[in-house]
Enzyme design. Sequence first.
Site, PDB file in Angstrom:
ATOM      1  N   LYS A  53      38.934 -56.255  46.280  1.00 24.63           N
ATOM      2  CA  LYS A  53      40.163 -55.832  45.591  1.00 24.63           C
ATOM      3  C   LYS A  53      40.187 -54.315  45.440  1.00 24.63           C
ATOM      4  CE  LYS A  53      40.698 -60.098  43.006  1.00 24.63           C
ATOM      5  NZ  LYS A  53      40.292 -60.874  41.833  1.00 24.63           N
ATOM      6  N   GLN A  97      38.595 -60.712  35.932  1.00 29.93           N
ATOM      7  CA  GLN A  97      38.107 -61.669  36.919  1.00 29.93           C
ATOM      8  C   GLN A  97      37.590 -62.930  36.227  1.00 29.93           C
ATOM      9  OE1 GLN A  97      38.342 -61.246  40.247  1.00 29.93           O
ATOM     10  NE2 GLN A  97      37.330 -63.187  40.694  1.00 29.93           N
ATOM     11  N   ASP A 120      48.027 -60.976  37.358  1.00 24.20           N
ATOM     12  CA  ASP A 120      47.624 -62.338  37.739  1.00 24.20           C
ATOM     13  C   ASP A 120      48.701 -63.361  37.366  1.00 24.20           C
ATOM     14  OD1 ASP A 120      45.191 -62.772  39.071  1.00 24.20           O
ATOM     15  OD2 ASP A 120      44.016 -62.388  37.258  1.00 24.20           O
TER      16      ASP A 120
HETATM   17  N1  GUN Z   1      38.884 -65.831  40.233  1.00 25.03           N
HETATM   18  C1  GUN Z   1      39.184 -66.459  41.401  1.00 25.03           C
HETATM   19  N2  GUN Z   1      40.469 -66.219  41.746  1.00 25.03           N
HETATM   20  C2  GUN Z   1      40.986 -65.424  40.787  1.00 25.03           C
HETATM   21  C3  GUN Z   1      42.262 -64.826  40.599  1.00 25.03           C
HETATM   22  O1  GUN Z   1      43.212 -65.000  41.381  1.00 25.03           O
HETATM   23  N3  GUN Z   1      42.390 -64.062  39.488  1.00 25.03           N
HETATM   24  C4  GUN Z   1      41.378 -63.876  38.615  1.00 25.03           C
HETATM   25  N4  GUN Z   1      41.601 -63.118  37.549  1.00 25.03           N
HETATM   26  N5  GUN Z   1      40.187 -64.414  38.758  1.00 25.03           N
HETATM   27  C5  GUN Z   1      39.991 -65.175  39.839  1.00 25.03           C
END
Ligand code: GUN
Length: 295
Positions: A53, A97, A120
Amino acid sequence: MGAAIIDGKAFAARVRARVAEGVAGLAGRGIVPGLAVVLVGEDPASQVYVRSKGRQTVEVGMRSFEHRLPADTGEAALLDLIAQLNADPAVNGILVQLPLPGHLNSDLVINAIDPAKDVDGFHISNVGLLSTGQKAMVPCTPLGCLMMLRDHLGSLSGLEAVVLGRSNIVGKPMVQLLLGDSCTVTVAHSRTRDLPDVCRRADILVAAVGRPQMVPGDWIKPGATVIDVGINRVAHEGGTRLVGDVDFDSAAAVAGAITPVPGGVGPMTIACLLANTLTATCRAHGLPEPEGLTA
Ligand code: GUN
């Protein structure tokens, strides 16, 4: 094999290119979108995602802020950090996350994020806005699925869609997005009776259950568009490999189009995170939203 392969890797590259254009357009106004990613603990898979990311954020011209906290971080310290990020004008998007270590209450933490920076789309306000058809931040994976469906099919209006899986992160928001595009939507899950027959009704089948190769070709209507959200690591020839929730070979013989695993939905998730960060930045400055990057 009759199905067209929907190339998520190529599609994600196009989305990132459009995001980069949008970011370049903001530079003239002195605006640089910023995305803050918060990682608590050392979960190896999460570390890989967070690195990826950060790299892609910088590649499209945005600023990346990474906050890595020890696994034993207390709730108060994490909430303090979120309050700082909420107040920081250089931060337009905040992502915590998941999964968080067990002693932290994920709902409490997610709902502490400013909904306007919740890239998100997990904050309860955004969930409510999406489900009532109002302007929301939309979860990245289902947004990516919607973009691929629109690109492949054009209008989705009147189509029968079956969403297999009822998670808060994928299944439920996917239902809302398909309803928003006027599909007739069925949500199926592990307790659904006559699951094969339900799936066979689908012009659009979105599989998001996390069970390797659960959907065989004979559950699929000939010509259907199949979106496979599953990413499952399974044993294979002495090592491992990734498979989806759909049995690709038998499904591809029947479907009209299908996303592969890997290289389908997966790459779209981070691309849509960047798209959401650009959208959040435009909204924060009262500027028009980027075209084709929102629901
Ligand atoms: N963990 C796995 N996929 C995601 C996601 O799309 N967002 C977040 N915040 N954590 C994750």
